[in-house]
Write an enzyme that holds these catalytic residues in place. Sequence first.
Site, PDB file in Angstrom:
ATOM      1  CB  CYS A  48      -0.930  -0.018   1.215  1.00 56.38           C
ATOM      2  SG  CYS A  48      -1.819   1.524   1.487  1.00 56.38           S
ATOM      3  CB  CYS A  51       0.214   2.069   4.021  1.00 54.02           C
ATOM      4  SG  CYS A  51      -1.454   1.414   3.822  1.00 54.02           S
TER       5      CYS A  51
END
Length: 305
Positions: A48, A51
Amino acid sequence: MTILEQGGAAAPQPSDLIKDTTTQSFVQDVIEESKRQPVLIDFWAPWCGPCKQLTPLLEKAVRNAKGKVRLVKMNIDDHPSIPGQMGIQSIPAVIAFVNGQPADGFMGAVPESQIAAFIDKLTAGMPGGEPSVEEILKEAEAVFAEGDPAGAAAIYAEVLNVDAGSIPALAGLARCYMSTGAIEQAKQTLALVPEAKRSDAAVSAVQASIDLAEQASALGPVAELEQKVAADPLDHQARFDLATALNAAGKRAEATDHLLEIVKRDRKWDEDGARKQLVQFFEAWGPTDDATIEGRKRLSTILFS
Protein backbone atom coordinates in the site's frame (compact mmCIF):
# COMPACT_ATOMS: atom_id res chain seq x y z
CA MET A 1 10.00 0.33 7.28
CA THR A 2 9.78 0.64 11.02
CA ILE A 3 10.65 3.80 12.93
CA LEU A 4 10.29 2.29 16.37
CA GLU A 5 13.83 3.03 17.39
CA GLN A 6 14.01 6.59 16.07
CA GLY A 7 13.66 9.79 18.07
CA GLY A 8 11.74 10.33 21.30
CA ALA A 9 13.16 12.15 24.27
CA ALA A 10 10.69 11.87 27.12
CA ALA A 11 9.22 8.87 28.87
CA PRO A 12 7.42 6.78 27.86
CA GLN A 13 9.94 5.79 25.21
CA PRO A 14 8.95 5.44 21.51
CA SER A 15 9.11 1.65 21.80
CA ASP A 16 6.28 1.95 24.31
CA LEU A 17 4.31 4.48 22.29
CA ILE A 18 4.51 2.69 18.93
CA LYS A 19 4.30 -1.04 18.34
CA ASP A 20 3.10 -3.72 15.94
CA THR A 21 0.28 -6.04 16.91
CA THR A 22 -1.09 -9.41 15.85
CA THR A 23 -4.45 -11.09 15.87
CA GLN A 24 -3.50 -12.77 19.13
CA SER A 25 -2.28 -9.60 20.88
CA PHE A 26 -4.94 -7.22 19.53
CA VAL A 27 -7.17 -7.37 22.60
CA GLN A 28 -4.27 -6.62 24.95
CA ASP A 29 -2.49 -4.06 22.73
CA VAL A 30 -5.57 -2.13 21.64
CA ILE A 31 -8.73 -2.84 23.63
CA GLU A 32 -7.15 -3.23 27.08
CA GLU A 33 -4.53 -0.52 26.55
CA SER A 34 -7.20 1.95 25.37
CA LYS A 35 -8.80 1.70 28.80
CA ARG A 36 -5.73 3.54 30.08
CA GLN A 37 -5.22 6.01 27.24
CA PRO A 38 -6.35 6.50 23.62
CA VAL A 39 -4.86 4.03 21.13
CA LEU A 40 -4.69 4.55 17.38
CA ILE A 41 -4.60 1.38 15.32
CA ASP A 42 -3.10 1.79 11.84
CA PHE A 43 -4.29 -0.88 9.40
CA TRP A 44 -1.71 -1.13 6.60
CA ALA A 45 -0.05 -3.52 4.12
CA PRO A 46 3.41 -3.62 2.52
CA TRP A 47 1.99 -3.10 -1.00
CA CYS A 48 0.00 0.00 0.00
CA GLY A 49 1.71 3.16 -1.27
CA PRO A 50 -0.42 5.64 0.73
CA CYS A 51 0.31 3.59 3.86
CA LYS A 52 4.02 4.31 3.42
CA GLN A 53 3.20 8.02 3.34
CA LEU A 54 0.83 7.94 6.31
CA THR A 55 2.64 5.73 8.81
CA PRO A 56 5.72 7.96 9.33
CA LEU A 57 3.42 10.96 9.83
CA LEU A 58 1.38 9.00 12.36
CA GLU A 59 4.52 7.99 14.24
CA LYS A 60 5.77 11.57 14.30
CA ALA A 61 2.42 12.89 15.53
CA VAL A 62 2.23 10.27 18.27
CA ARG A 63 5.73 11.17 19.46
CA ASN A 64 4.83 14.86 19.43
CA ALA A 65 1.81 14.07 21.61
CA LYS A 66 4.33 13.04 24.30
CA GLY A 67 2.53 10.05 25.73
CA LYS A 68 -1.08 11.23 25.40
CA VAL A 69 -1.81 8.58 22.78
CA ARG A 70 -0.29 5.31 21.56
CA LEU A 71 0.02 3.90 18.04
CA VAL A 72 -0.48 0.23 17.22
CA LYS A 73 0.10 -1.02 13.66
CA MET A 74 -1.49 -4.10 12.09
CA ASN A 75 -0.39 -5.62 8.78
CA ILE A 76 -3.70 -6.75 7.25
CA ASP A 77 -1.94 -9.24 4.96
CA ASP A 78 -0.52 -11.12 7.94
CA HIS A 79 -3.53 -10.55 10.18
CA PRO A 80 -6.71 -10.17 8.08
CA SER A 81 -9.34 -11.36 10.56
CA ILE A 82 -9.50 -8.31 12.86
CA PRO A 83 -9.77 -5.66 10.10
CA GLY A 84 -12.22 -7.93 8.29
CA GLN A 85 -14.45 -8.25 11.34
CA MET A 86 -14.32 -4.49 11.93
CA GLY A 87 -15.33 -3.73 8.36
CA ILE A 88 -12.06 -2.22 7.17
CA GLN A 89 -12.32 -2.41 3.39
CA SER A 90 -9.69 0.08 2.26
CA ILE A 91 -6.33 1.15 3.62
CA PRO A 92 -4.70 3.04 5.10
CA ALA A 93 -7.35 3.17 7.81
CA VAL A 94 -6.88 4.51 11.32
CA ILE A 95 -9.34 3.73 14.11
CA ALA A 96 -9.06 5.35 17.53
CA PHE A 97 -9.99 3.20 20.52
CA VAL A 98 -10.95 4.81 23.83
CA ASN A 99 -12.09 2.93 26.92
CA GLY A 100 -12.01 -0.36 25.06
CA GLN A 101 -14.23 0.75 22.19
CA PRO A 102 -13.85 2.37 18.73
CA ALA A 103 -14.32 6.13 19.18
CA ASP A 104 -13.31 7.81 15.91
CA GLY A 105 -11.35 7.21 12.74
CA PHE A 106 -10.28 8.27 9.28
CA MET A 107 -9.15 6.70 6.02
CA GLY A 108 -6.54 7.62 3.47
CA ALA A 109 -3.14 9.33 3.56
CA VAL A 110 -4.22 12.60 5.20
CA PRO A 111 -1.86 15.56 5.75
CA GLU A 112 0.26 15.89 8.90
CA SER A 113 -1.85 18.83 10.11
CA GLN A 114 -5.01 16.76 9.92
CA ILE A 115 -3.41 13.95 11.93
CA ALA A 116 -2.36 16.45 14.59
CA ALA A 117 -5.88 17.89 14.69
CA PHE A 118 -7.32 14.38 14.99
CA ILE A 119 -5.07 13.59 17.97
CA ASP A 120 -5.78 16.98 19.55
CA LYS A 121 -9.51 16.31 19.31
CA LEU A 122 -9.08 12.81 20.68
CA THR A 123 -7.08 14.08 23.64
CA ALA A 124 -9.28 17.16 24.20
CA GLY A 125 -6.65 19.54 22.75
CA MET A 126 -7.16 22.44 20.39
CA PRO A 127 -7.47 21.38 16.75
CA GLY A 128 -4.73 22.60 14.46
CA GLY A 129 -5.14 24.50 11.22
CA GLU A 130 -5.49 22.87 7.82
CA PRO A 131 -4.84 23.91 4.22
CA SER A 132 -7.41 26.29 2.77
CA VAL A 133 -8.94 23.80 0.33
CA GLU A 134 -9.42 21.33 3.16
CA GLU A 135 -11.00 24.07 5.25
CA ILE A 136 -13.52 24.66 2.44
CA LEU A 137 -14.22 20.95 2.19
CA LYS A 138 -14.69 20.77 5.95
CA GLU A 139 -17.10 23.68 5.76
CA ALA A 140 -19.10 21.74 3.16
CA GLU A 141 -19.13 18.69 5.43
CA ALA A 142 -20.33 20.80 8.34
CA VAL A 143 -23.11 22.36 6.27
CA PHE A 144 -24.16 18.91 5.07
CA ALA A 145 -24.16 17.62 8.66
CA GLU A 146 -26.45 20.50 9.63
CA GLY A 147 -29.04 19.18 7.18
CA ASP A 148 -28.44 21.53 4.25
CA PRO A 149 -27.35 19.37 1.28
CA ALA A 150 -28.10 22.17 -1.18
CA GLY A 151 -25.78 24.54 0.66
CA ALA A 152 -23.11 21.87 0.89
CA ALA A 153 -23.47 21.14 -2.83
CA ALA A 154 -22.87 24.81 -3.62
CA ILE A 155 -19.64 24.75 -1.59
CA TYR A 156 -18.45 21.56 -3.28
CA ALA A 157 -19.21 23.24 -6.61
CA GLU A 158 -16.89 26.11 -5.62
CA VAL A 159 -14.07 23.62 -5.13
CA LEU A 160 -14.84 21.93 -8.46
CA ASN A 161 -14.71 25.31 -10.21
CA VAL A 162 -11.09 25.54 -9.09
CA ASP A 163 -10.23 21.84 -9.40
CA ALA A 164 -12.65 19.89 -11.57
CA GLY A 165 -10.93 16.65 -10.63
CA SER A 166 -11.15 17.06 -6.84
CA ILE A 167 -12.10 13.60 -5.58
CA PRO A 168 -13.39 14.81 -2.17
CA ALA A 169 -15.55 17.43 -3.87
CA LEU A 170 -16.95 15.00 -6.45
CA ALA A 171 -17.70 12.45 -3.73
CA GLY A 172 -19.22 15.15 -1.53
CA LEU A 173 -21.44 16.44 -4.32
CA ALA A 174 -22.59 12.90 -5.12
CA ARG A 175 -23.39 12.39 -1.45
CA CYS A 176 -25.50 15.56 -1.48
CA TYR A 177 -27.47 14.18 -4.42
CA MET A 178 -27.96 10.86 -2.62
CA SER A 179 -29.32 12.60 0.47
CA THR A 180 -32.11 14.12 -1.63
CA GLY A 181 -32.89 10.87 -3.45
CA ALA A 182 -31.33 11.98 -6.75
CA ILE A 183 -29.64 8.64 -7.38
CA GLU A 184 -29.12 9.15 -11.11
CA GLN A 185 -27.39 12.50 -10.55
CA ALA A 186 -25.22 10.88 -7.89
CA LYS A 187 -24.26 8.17 -10.39
CA GLN A 188 -23.45 10.75 -13.05
CA THR A 189 -21.23 12.66 -10.62
CA LEU A 190 -19.35 9.53 -9.56
CA ALA A 191 -18.86 8.69 -13.23
CA LEU A 192 -16.52 11.71 -13.39
CA VAL A 193 -14.15 10.01 -10.93
CA PRO A 194 -11.26 8.28 -12.73
CA GLU A 195 -11.18 4.50 -12.47
CA ALA A 196 -7.90 4.65 -10.55
CA LYS A 197 -9.59 6.73 -7.82
CA ARG A 198 -12.73 4.61 -7.44
CA SER A 199 -11.27 2.93 -4.34
CA ASP A 200 -11.02 6.26 -2.52
CA ALA A 201 -12.88 5.95 0.81
CA ALA A 202 -15.25 8.86 0.13
CA VAL A 203 -16.07 7.55 -3.35
CA SER A 204 -16.59 4.02 -2.04
CA ALA A 205 -18.92 5.38 0.64
CA VAL A 206 -21.19 7.05 -1.91
CA GLN A 207 -21.09 3.98 -4.16
CA ALA A 208 -22.09 1.84 -1.18
CA SER A 209 -25.00 4.22 -0.52
CA ILE A 210 -26.13 3.87 -4.13
CA ASP A 211 -25.88 0.08 -3.99
CA LEU A 212 -27.85 -0.06 -0.74
CA ALA A 213 -30.53 2.29 -2.08
CA GLU A 214 -31.00 0.17 -5.20
CA GLN A 215 -31.04 -2.97 -3.07
CA ALA A 216 -33.74 -1.47 -0.83
CA SER A 217 -35.87 -0.42 -3.80
CA ALA A 218 -36.48 -4.09 -4.59
CA LEU A 219 -37.91 -4.79 -1.13
CA GLY A 220 -41.44 -4.44 0.15
CA PRO A 221 -42.74 -1.69 2.45
CA VAL A 222 -41.14 -1.41 5.89
CA ALA A 223 -44.48 -2.14 7.60
CA GLU A 224 -44.81 -5.49 5.81
CA LEU A 225 -41.26 -6.48 6.70
CA GLU A 226 -41.85 -5.50 10.33
CA GLN A 227 -44.91 -7.75 10.38
CA LYS A 228 -42.87 -10.66 9.03
CA VAL A 229 -40.23 -10.23 11.73
CA ALA A 230 -42.86 -9.87 14.45
CA ALA A 231 -44.56 -13.07 13.24
CA ASP A 232 -41.27 -15.01 13.18
CA PRO A 233 -38.27 -13.45 15.00
CA LEU A 234 -36.08 -16.25 13.61
CA ASP A 235 -36.81 -15.28 10.00
CA HIS A 236 -33.33 -13.84 9.45
CA GLN A 237 -33.97 -13.01 5.80
CA ALA A 238 -36.98 -10.89 6.71
CA ARG A 239 -34.96 -9.17 9.45
CA PHE A 240 -32.08 -8.62 7.01
CA ASP A 241 -34.46 -7.10 4.45
CA LEU A 242 -36.04 -4.95 7.15
CA ALA A 243 -32.61 -3.62 8.16
CA THR A 244 -31.86 -2.74 4.54
CA ALA A 245 -35.19 -0.96 4.14
CA LEU A 246 -34.78 0.91 7.44
CA ASN A 247 -31.33 2.10 6.38
CA ALA A 248 -32.79 3.43 3.12
CA ALA A 249 -35.37 5.29 5.23
CA GLY A 250 -32.59 6.92 7.25
CA LYS A 251 -33.25 4.86 10.39
CA ARG A 252 -29.65 3.81 10.94
CA ALA A 253 -29.90 2.85 14.61
CA GLU A 254 -32.86 0.55 13.99
CA ALA A 255 -31.15 -0.98 10.94
CA THR A 256 -28.06 -1.65 13.05
CA ASP A 257 -30.16 -3.23 15.80
CA HIS A 258 -31.66 -5.78 13.44
CA LEU A 259 -28.38 -6.80 11.81
CA LEU A 260 -26.67 -7.13 15.19
CA GLU A 261 -29.58 -9.28 16.34
CA ILE A 262 -28.87 -11.67 13.48
CA VAL A 263 -25.15 -11.69 14.30
CA LYS A 264 -25.95 -12.54 17.93
CA ARG A 265 -28.47 -15.24 17.04
CA ASP A 266 -26.62 -16.91 14.17
CA ARG A 267 -23.24 -15.50 13.14
CA LYS A 268 -22.87 -17.98 10.28
CA TRP A 269 -26.25 -17.23 8.69
CA ASP A 270 -25.95 -16.62 4.95
CA GLU A 271 -22.14 -16.91 5.17
CA ASP A 272 -21.85 -14.13 7.74
CA GLY A 273 -24.24 -12.03 5.66
CA ALA A 274 -25.55 -9.84 8.47
CA ARG A 275 -22.09 -8.66 9.53
CA LYS A 276 -21.09 -8.09 5.91
CA GLN A 277 -24.20 -5.97 5.35
CA LEU A 278 -23.43 -3.98 8.48
CA VAL A 279 -19.92 -3.41 7.15
CA GLN A 280 -21.45 -2.03 3.95
CA PHE A 281 -23.59 0.27 6.09
CA PHE A 282 -20.43 1.51 7.85
CA GLU A 283 -18.78 2.18 4.51
CA ALA A 284 -21.81 4.11 3.26
CA TRP A 285 -22.16 6.15 6.46
CA GLY A 286 -18.44 6.91 6.77
CA PRO A 287 -15.99 6.13 9.60
CA THR A 288 -16.75 9.25 11.67
CA ASP A 289 -20.55 9.05 11.53
CA ASP A 290 -22.11 8.55 14.96
CA ALA A 291 -24.03 5.53 13.70
CA THR A 292 -20.81 3.93 12.43
CA ILE A 293 -18.93 4.60 15.65
CA GLU A 294 -21.76 3.22 17.78
CA GLY A 295 -22.28 0.29 15.42
CA ARG A 296 -18.58 -0.64 15.42
CA LYS A 297 -18.58 -0.40 19.21
CA ARG A 298 -21.52 -2.76 19.56
CA LEU A 299 -20.17 -5.13 16.89
CA SER A 300 -16.79 -5.21 18.67
CA THR A 301 -18.54 -6.07 21.93
CA ILE A 302 -20.21 -9.06 20.27
CA LEU A 303 -17.11 -10.22 18.40
CA PHE A 304 -14.47 -9.77 21.11
CA SER A 305 -16.33 -10.33 24.39
